[in-house]
Every structure is written in structure tokens, then in C-alpha cells.
Design a protein around this motif. Structure first.
Motif: not given
Length: 158
Positions: A124-150
Motif C-alpha cells: 500500500q505504501a508503494e502504491l501510495d508513493q507511486t500515485k504521488a509520483d504520478a500526480a507530480e508527473a501529471g499522468v494517470s494514477d489508475e492501474g497497477t504500480v508497474d503500469e503507473i511507473r511505465a
């Protein structure tokens, strides 16, 4: 465990193959047209643990754990390495998962549940951090951690 085996083909060449094996390759292995070997080409013993295999787990893995954790648990509980590597994660869970828990002691169950809770909190912490990174990068935070990171990586490469 890495989910990879090494075989020696009819020409003598040692080849690394990812598991699960393609059905045609599995048939050739069963018929003896290919022979399982260690990475250095020496003979592989059917029930031998690979040299690079991690220590076997002390407690049953979480249902969400990756297949290698379940392979280790199956091996610890008596399944031959080859058989465990060929089995699907679902098969391993069915054989060594929840039904198998009836044999757990209270201490083992408590340790397993603590491990599962810790793994869930980390995920959950990894997902929360990845979603925060997505918001900062201006990309969608939907999907798996790997999809968001991609999506984040794609955005950074633009």
C-alpha cells in the motif's frame, strides 16, 4: 527461485529456458530429447535445490506473494523442486495454502499473519508513493504500480 531451468539439447548446447515451458519443449524434455542440467552443464538431480535458490520461507507466503515464494514454500513442505517450478501458483496455493493452514500452530499462524500484514502495508505504501509520483508527473494514477511507473517513465522520456 528464478523460474528458469537449463537443458542440454541434442546438439550438446546448454540453453536457459523460462518457466513454464512451452508444451512442445516440455514434451521433448519428458521424452528425453532434452536433458535438464545445471547452468554449468553438469547433471541436474531431480530433487536438488538450485544453487541460487533463496532460503526456504519460514511461514506460508501471503496469497498475493509471487510464485517463487510459493515454490519455496512447496519445496519446504516436501514437493520436489522441478514439480514445484512446473506447477502454477494457483496449484501451489491449493495444495499448500489455506487448506494446509489447518496444520499450523498458533505461533506459526500469528507469524504468518504478521508477515502478511507487513507485506500488505508495504504494498500500500508503494502504491501510495507511486500515485504521488504520478500526480507530480501529471499522468494517470489508475492501474497497477508497474503500469503507473511505465506512464511516468514514458512522460519523463518525452
Amino acid at each position: 527461485m528464478t523460474g528458469r531451468i537449463h537443458v542440454r539439447g541434442q546438439g550438446g548446447q546448454v540453453v536457459a529456458l523460462d518457466l513454464p515451458l512451452h508444451p512442445d519443449i516440455a514434451k521433448r524434455l519428458e521424452r528425453g530429447q532434452l536433458r535438464r542440467v545445471k547452468p554449468d552443464g553438469s547433471l541436474y538431480e531431480e530433487h536438488e535445490r538450485p544453487l541460487d535458490a533463496p532460503d526456504l520461507p519460514e511461514n506460508r507466503p501471503a496469497l498475493s506473494a509471487l510464485k517463487p515464494a510459493w515454490v519455496g514454500w512447496a519445496v519446504k513442505n516436501g514437493m520436489p523442486v522441478d514439480e514445484a517450478e512446473r506447477a502454477t501458483k494457483d496449484d501451489l496455493i491449493e495444495k499448500f495454502g489455506v487448506k494446509h493452514e489447518a496444520q499450523e500452530t498458533d505461533e506459526q499462524r500469528a507469524a504468518r499473519e504478521a508477515t502478511e500484514a507487513e507485506e500488505a502495508a508495504k504494498a500500500q505504501a508503494e502504491l501510495d508513493q507511486t500515485k504521488a509520483d504520478a500526480a507530480e508527473a501529471g499522468v494517470s494514477d489508475e492501474g497497477t504500480v508497474d503500469e503507473i511507473r511505465a506512464r511516468i517513465a514514458e512522460k519523463q522520456n518525452q
